[in-house]
Design a protein around this motif. Structure first.
Motif, PDB file in Angstrom:
ATOM      1  N   LEU A  65     -85.504 -27.976 -68.187  1.00  0.00           N
ATOM      2  CA  LEU A  65     -86.445 -27.030 -67.594  1.00  0.00           C
ATOM      3  C   LEU A  65     -85.706 -25.782 -67.129  1.00  0.00           C
ATOM      4  O   LEU A  65     -86.121 -24.651 -67.375  1.00  0.00           O
ATOM      5  CB  LEU A  65     -87.187 -27.664 -66.415  1.00  0.00           C
ATOM      6  CG  LEU A  65     -88.277 -26.813 -65.787  1.00  0.00           C
ATOM      7  CD1 LEU A  65     -89.597 -26.960 -66.572  1.00  0.00           C
ATOM      8  CD2 LEU A  65     -88.504 -27.146 -64.313  1.00  0.00           C
ATOM      9  N   ASN A 102     -76.810 -39.716 -64.072  1.00  0.00           N
ATOM     10  CA  ASN A 102     -78.009 -40.393 -63.586  1.00  0.00           C
ATOM     11  C   ASN A 102     -79.135 -39.394 -63.457  1.00  0.00           C
ATOM     12  O   ASN A 102     -78.920 -38.273 -63.035  1.00  0.00           O
ATOM     13  CB  ASN A 102     -77.798 -40.982 -62.187  1.00  0.00           C
ATOM     14  CG  ASN A 102     -76.429 -41.507 -62.097  1.00  0.00           C
ATOM     15  OD1 ASN A 102     -76.054 -42.354 -62.872  1.00  0.00           O
ATOM     16  ND2 ASN A 102     -75.643 -40.927 -61.224  1.00  0.00           N
ATOM     17  N   SER A 129     -82.091 -40.423 -61.929  1.00  0.00           N
ATOM     18  CA  SER A 129     -83.082 -40.883 -60.954  1.00  0.00           C
ATOM     19  C   SER A 129     -82.413 -41.472 -59.719  1.00  0.00           C
ATOM     20  O   SER A 129     -82.730 -41.149 -58.631  1.00  0.00           O
ATOM     21  CB  SER A 129     -84.006 -41.881 -61.581  1.00  0.00           C
ATOM     22  OG  SER A 129     -83.231 -42.976 -61.969  1.00  0.00           O
ATOM     23  N   PRO A 150     -79.304 -41.525 -57.220  1.00  0.00           N
ATOM     24  CA  PRO A 150     -78.037 -40.877 -56.863  1.00  0.00           C
ATOM     25  C   PRO A 150     -76.927 -41.912 -56.767  1.00  0.00           C
ATOM     26  O   PRO A 150     -77.150 -43.020 -56.303  1.00  0.00           O
ATOM     27  CB  PRO A 150     -78.294 -40.226 -55.509  1.00  0.00           C
ATOM     28  CG  PRO A 150     -79.595 -40.713 -55.034  1.00  0.00           C
ATOM     29  CD  PRO A 150     -80.291 -41.414 -56.146  1.00  0.00           C
ATOM     30  N   ASP A 152     -84.521 -28.996 -57.289  1.00  0.00           N
ATOM     31  CA  ASP A 152     -84.507 -30.271 -56.613  1.00  0.00           C
ATOM     32  C   ASP A 152     -83.553 -30.241 -55.428  1.00  0.00           C
ATOM     33  O   ASP A 152     -83.088 -29.173 -55.041  1.00  0.00           O
ATOM     34  CB  ASP A 152     -84.195 -31.419 -57.573  1.00  0.00           C
ATOM     35  CG  ASP A 152     -84.945 -32.686 -57.144  1.00  0.00           C
ATOM     36  OD1 ASP A 152     -86.076 -32.888 -57.598  1.00  0.00           O
ATOM     37  OD2 ASP A 152     -84.433 -33.416 -56.284  1.00  0.00           O
ATOM     38  N   HIS A 193     -80.522 -31.208 -55.146  1.00  0.00           N
ATOM     39  CA  HIS A 193     -79.086 -31.193 -55.471  1.00  0.00           C
ATOM     40  C   HIS A 193     -78.350 -29.986 -54.886  1.00  0.00           C
ATOM     41  O   HIS A 193     -77.217 -30.113 -54.440  1.00  0.00           O
ATOM     42  CB  HIS A 193     -78.885 -31.286 -56.975  1.00  0.00           C
ATOM     43  CG  HIS A 193     -79.731 -32.364 -57.606  1.00  0.00           C
ATOM     44  ND1 HIS A 193     -80.118 -32.316 -58.920  1.00  0.00           N
ATOM     45  CD2 HIS A 193     -80.324 -33.474 -57.090  1.00  0.00           C
ATOM     46  CE1 HIS A 193     -80.892 -33.366 -59.196  1.00  0.00           C
ATOM     47  NE2 HIS A 193     -81.023 -34.089 -58.104  1.00  0.00           N
ATOM     48  N   HIS A 225     -88.900 -32.505 -58.094  1.00  0.00           N
ATOM     49  CA  HIS A 225     -89.137 -32.936 -59.482  1.00  0.00           C
ATOM     50  C   HIS A 225     -89.398 -34.430 -59.602  1.00  0.00           C
ATOM     51  O   HIS A 225     -89.526 -34.952 -60.713  1.00  0.00           O
ATOM     52  CB  HIS A 225     -87.930 -32.602 -60.352  1.00  0.00           C
ATOM     53  CG  HIS A 225     -87.659 -31.149 -60.529  1.00  0.00           C
ATOM     54  ND1 HIS A 225     -88.138 -30.414 -61.590  1.00  0.00           N
ATOM     55  CD2 HIS A 225     -86.966 -30.283 -59.768  1.00  0.00           C
ATOM     56  CE1 HIS A 225     -87.730 -29.161 -61.478  1.00  0.00           C
ATOM     57  NE2 HIS A 225     -87.028 -29.061 -60.382  1.00  0.00           N
ATOM     58  N   ASN A 230     -95.038 -27.104 -64.952  1.00  0.00           N
ATOM     59  CA  ASN A 230     -93.924 -26.803 -65.841  1.00  0.00           C
ATOM     60  C   ASN A 230     -94.382 -26.126 -67.138  1.00  0.00           C
ATOM     61  O   ASN A 230     -95.562 -26.126 -67.505  1.00  0.00           O
ATOM     62  CB  ASN A 230     -93.172 -28.100 -66.209  1.00  0.00           C
ATOM     63  CG  ASN A 230     -92.250 -28.604 -65.127  1.00  0.00           C
ATOM     64  OD1 ASN A 230     -91.788 -29.775 -65.084  1.00  0.00           O
ATOM     65  ND2 ASN A 230     -91.907 -27.720 -64.179  1.00  0.00           N
ATOM     66  N   LYS A 248     -91.034 -45.048 -67.285  1.00  0.00           N
ATOM     67  CA  LYS A 248     -91.496 -44.359 -68.510  1.00  0.00           C
ATOM     68  C   LYS A 248     -92.011 -45.386 -69.540  1.00  0.00           C
ATOM     69  O   LYS A 248     -92.632 -45.037 -70.522  1.00  0.00           O
ATOM     70  CB  LYS A 248     -90.355 -43.517 -69.072  1.00  0.00           C
ATOM     71  CG  LYS A 248     -89.937 -42.341 -68.174  1.00  0.00           C
ATOM     72  CD  LYS A 248     -88.706 -41.630 -68.720  1.00  0.00           C
ATOM     73  CE  LYS A 248     -88.180 -40.548 -67.784  1.00  0.00           C
ATOM     74  NZ  LYS A 248     -88.898 -39.267 -67.856  1.00  0.00           N
TER      75      LYS A 248
END
Ligand SMILES: CCc1ccc([C@H](C)CC(=O)N[C@@H]2O[C@H](CO)[C@@H](O)[C@H](O)[C@H]2O)cc1
Length: 822
Positions: A119, A266, A268, A270, A316, A318, A354, A470, A561
């Motif tokens: 994105l 990763n 999803s 941390p 996000d 981060h 997100h 998005n 998913k």
């Protein structure tokens, strides 16, 4: 300009001769290098012109702070965005090469995990194309997303050594370096009448800037992605070496380089590793110092002006340490007072969420933060004191215990629910309190953010919360990866303006049932399917039936998913085919099913799902009775360039996450743009895609988000579908071998003593199979299928990242286009 005058074929040959000392018999890889270094110069010219213009205009800038930028390959995108495709395709032909083959020699810049990283890359393309003064800031990982290989059907991870042959798309900025400190101590000192705070880090590294010009499409604008590489303060500690302590001589280098060495794989959960926090602070600290130094160069210490000249988007949580870092730079380095600094900081920062996955929301132990970033931990404590005190006032009408409960629930620093001794810094709460705007990435997700995970904060400042659905760039994800479809669209609409005005695609609706147009549309899809069939042949050695329905699920492997549900439906389809007579089979809709995606290296259940896919494929692909009607292939090493091959060839794509779990999804939008139909749940952007395409054209199934909590409570009493039970027995019974390895998979969804089917696969099983039957029925009527396929592309206008970025620019960033004169 210098290079523009040299005809491309000559320039490419010159590059090869003088850059690589090659004098003839070039390889395709050489041709790629020669071409890239030739195109690079045109790119740099546009970059310089743009930045001279922005220097003159001094517009407000948006800075997109992201730990990930999943850029993929650059040659094709750069050549096409700069409008050089004709010249360079011709040049390469003259040198005996095909652009497509040469482009395949490029390594993906895989500096991201999945949706969030890609994105960010799409956003950069749209920001440049919309002439918005804006830069991306991130980390120049030496090793990007690991390469995935299959060994006996199991995922194995290999390092992504992408920089060995150099990178023609970056410029090392020797003049742009900043010190970044870690650890150490904080002390107060008297300075004249004032008391100042001094942080003395125990460890320092240098952040070295690399610029990656970002060409806009159909505009002279070329913006920038500045990535930071960590290098040691001192190149080599000779004194340690002379003292015979070779390791210590190299220690500082290793420690420094280790910071930007590798991307955490990763997407999803941390890792919670200190190095991860070091990476986050490293690029945030360098980026903010960089922006402030450019600001001061023009505006001196007039920091009240900063929010008018710079704003930041936190991709996000981060980069959320930016809240404390901007405070530190303005407080301790620039000597401004707290309230002014708080006002400036909150005005400058904005946060995008997100994911609603609780495990994905970063919380750093206070002790880790205090050790690595002692001054920042102090600042976060003061922010939290101010915040909880303000809350106390704001909630004064509440009963004391209710007020205390609410304040505790919104405290940025709170206990670790799993270990009461440990205090945590909640990065999402810090981002919300420290930002002007908070947004989700699709309508349903933004509602869940404000009604559930951040509801307390929403009630306090509702105006902060927005939705920004998005989008994806139609350049890379339609015009450049599917030029055949693009030229059919352009010929039909009589203009190519749709490439940066995708609302114009709606004009295709008029042709949806036009037989002649449908035939042309089908011919393009057929050609792209043949390309994918070639790839499957190359990877798995099998010929696939080109007339089969190409059914695709490509995304990171994750239980939410539900790739597992897809495999279960394929096993059921296989068993039905086995029961059929050869005549009956002939009437069945043949399918070629493709699944692709990486599992985080420490994500065991996801790895078991990959093994189940390969095990089932091994059985059904070899079954003489069914192999002409059903195949299942796991395509390894799914990345941006593989997606550019698979998506144009897809006829059905699967977006079957449990409702309320997939924030948005973006591959769904890419498939839609390429006329690929969707089977999906009422989740993320699937909902808005259905609204734009016409809900009857989408194969929607499954429970709704608002039912989930109740269904989870009742899951243990659910009467499962007898077909489900049969499949569970088959897998558990070893129908696909490895039964012990698959047992945890079966237990996770079928044995309520150990698992809890948290993502409700059993609940959605029957309606999913029904939807798949509807797909078969529709596919049998090709004119109806093609009508829908055309309606998908026609309804994809909204999902251009140009629309998304325009909304961010108008509603959050308040930046306006500034285009250099051509
Ligand atoms: C700390 C580990 C970590 C790393 C990455 C992430 C990302 C937020 C995960 C991600 O990529 N989320 C995806 O973001 C896309 C872009 O908004 C959405 O379309 C997807 O639905 C969402 O899963 C979470 C946690």
């Amino acid at each position: 300009e210098s290079t523009a005058l040299v005809p491309a074929p000559v320039d490419i040959a010159n590059k090869l001769r003088y850059l690589f000392g090659r004098n003839g018999d070039y390889t395709v890889a050489d041709a790629y290098q020669g071409t890239s270094w030739s195109v690079r110069e045109k790119l740099i010219d546009s970059f310089n012109k743009t930045h001279e213009h922005w220097k003159k205009e001094d517009p407000k800038f948006i800075y997109y702070l992201s730990a990930e930028f999943l850029m993929g390959r650059s040659l094709i995108n750069t050549v096409y965005n700069l409008g050089l495709e004709g010249e360079y395709a011709e040049a390469l032909n003259q040198l005996g090469y095909e652009m497509e083959k040469v482009a395949d020699a490029e390594r993906d810049a895989a500096l991201g995990n999945g949706g969030l990283g890609r994105l960010a890359a799409c956003f950069l393309d749209s920001m440049a194309t919309l002439d918005l003064p804006g830069w991306g800031y991130g980390i120049r990982y030496k090793y990007g997303m690991f390469k995935q290989a299959l060994r006996n059907g199991y995922q194995v991870e290999l390092p992504d050594i992408w920089l060995t042959k150099g990178n023609p798309w970056e410029l090392r900025r020797d003049d742009v370096k900043f010190e970044v400190g870690f650890g150490g101590r904080v002390e107060r000192r008297k300075q004249g009448s004032k008391e100042i705070t001094v942080w003395t880090p125990s460890e320092k590294v240098i952040a070295q800037a690399y610029d990656n010009p970002i060409p806009g499409f159909n505009t002279p604008t070329t913006s920038n992605l500045r990535l930071w590489d960590a290098v040691p303060l001192t190149e080599f500690d000779l004194s340690a070496f002379n003292a015979g302590d070779y390791d210590r001589a190299m220690l500082e280098r290793e420690r420094a380089e280790g910071i930007s060495a590798v991307l955490y794989p990763n997407d999803s959960t941390p890792e919670g590793k200190e190095l991860r926090l070091k990476q986050q602070y490293f690029f945030v600290c360098a980026s903010l110092q960089d922006v402030l130094s450019r600001f001061k160069a023009v505006h001196g210490n007039n920091f009240d002006l900063l929010p008018e000249k710079a704003c930041f988007q936190l991709n996000d949580t981060h980069p959320t340490i930016a809240v404390a870092e901007l405070m530190r730079l303005l407080l301790d380095v620039e000597g401004l007072d707290w309230d002014k600094v708080w006002t400036i900081t909150t005005k400058c920062l904005n946060y995008t969420n997100h994911t609603v996955m609780p495990e994905a929301l970063e919380k750093w132990p206070v002790k880790v933060m205090a050790k690595m970033l002692p001054r920042h931990m102090e600042i976060i404590e003061v922010i939290n004191e101010g915040w909880t005190k303000w809350l106390g006032g704001h909630l004064k009408d509440l009963a004391p215990e209710e007020r205390a409960k609410r304040i505790a629930a919104m405290s940025i620093i709170h206990e670790n629910p799993w270990n009461k001794e440990e205090m945590l810094v909640n990065m999402a709460y810090l981002a919300v309190v420290g930002s002007s705007a908070v947004n989700g990435v699709a309508a349903i997700h933004s509602n869940i953010v404000k009604d559930e995970i951040l509801n307390d904060f929403y009630q306090i400042f509702p105006s902060k919360f927005q939705n920004k659905t998005n989008g994806v760039t139609p350049r890379r994800w339609l015009a450049w990866c599917n030029p055949e479809l693009a030229s059919l669209i352009t010929d039909t609409l009589g203009t190519s303006e749709w490439i940066n005005d995708t609302e114009k695609l709606a004009g295709l609706r008029a042709y949806a049932s036009d037989k002649a147009f449908q035939a042309k549309w089908a011919a393009v899809k057929k050609a792209k399917k043949a390309k994918l069939a070639e790839l499957i042949k190359k990877v798995h050695g099998d010929e696939v039936n080109p007339n089969a329905l190409f059914d695709i699920q490509i995304k990171r492997i994750h239980e939410y998913k539900r790739q597992y549900l897809n495999v279960l439906s394929i096993i059921w389809r296989y068993k039905q085919l086995k029961k059929m007579s050869p005549e009956e089979r002939k009437k069945a809709v043949a399918r070629v099913c493709v699944i692709g995606g990486k599992a985080a290296s420490a994500y065991d259940m996801a790895k078991r799902i990959i093994r189940l896919v390969t095990a089932v494929g091994d059985v059904i692909n070899k079954d003489p009775e069914t192999k002409d009607y059903l195949r299942l292939y796991f395509l390894p090493d799914y990345n941006v360039s593989l997606a550019e091959t698979i998506i144009p060839a897809a006829e059905l794509s699967q977006h079957i996450s449990t409702a309320g779990t997939e924030a948005s999804g973006t591959s769904n939008m890419k498939f839609q743009m390429n006329g690929c139909l969707i089977i999906g749940t009422w989740d993320g952007a699937n909902i808005e895609i259905a609204e734009e395409t016409g809900i009857d054209n989408v194969f929607v199934f499954g429970v709704r988000a608002e039912e989930i909590n109740q269904l989870r409570k009742e899951r243990k009493n659910l009467k499962t579908d007898p077909r489900w039970d049969e499949l569970m027995r088959d897998i558990e019974g070893g129908m696909f071998g490895d039964k012990d390895y698959f047992k945890p998979l079966v237990d996770s969804v079928n044995n309520m003593k150990v698992g809890n089917d948290w993502f409700l696969l059993a609940n959605d099983f029957a309606s999913y199979l029904k939807a798949q039957e509807d797909v078969d029925a529709c596919y049998k009527d090709q004119s109806e299928w093609l009508r829908r396929s055309i309606m998908y592309t026609a309804g994809s206008g909204k999902f251009s990242s140009d629309r998304t970025i325009r909304e961010y620019a108008e509603d959050i960033w308040h930046v306006t286009p500034s285009r250099p004169t051509a």
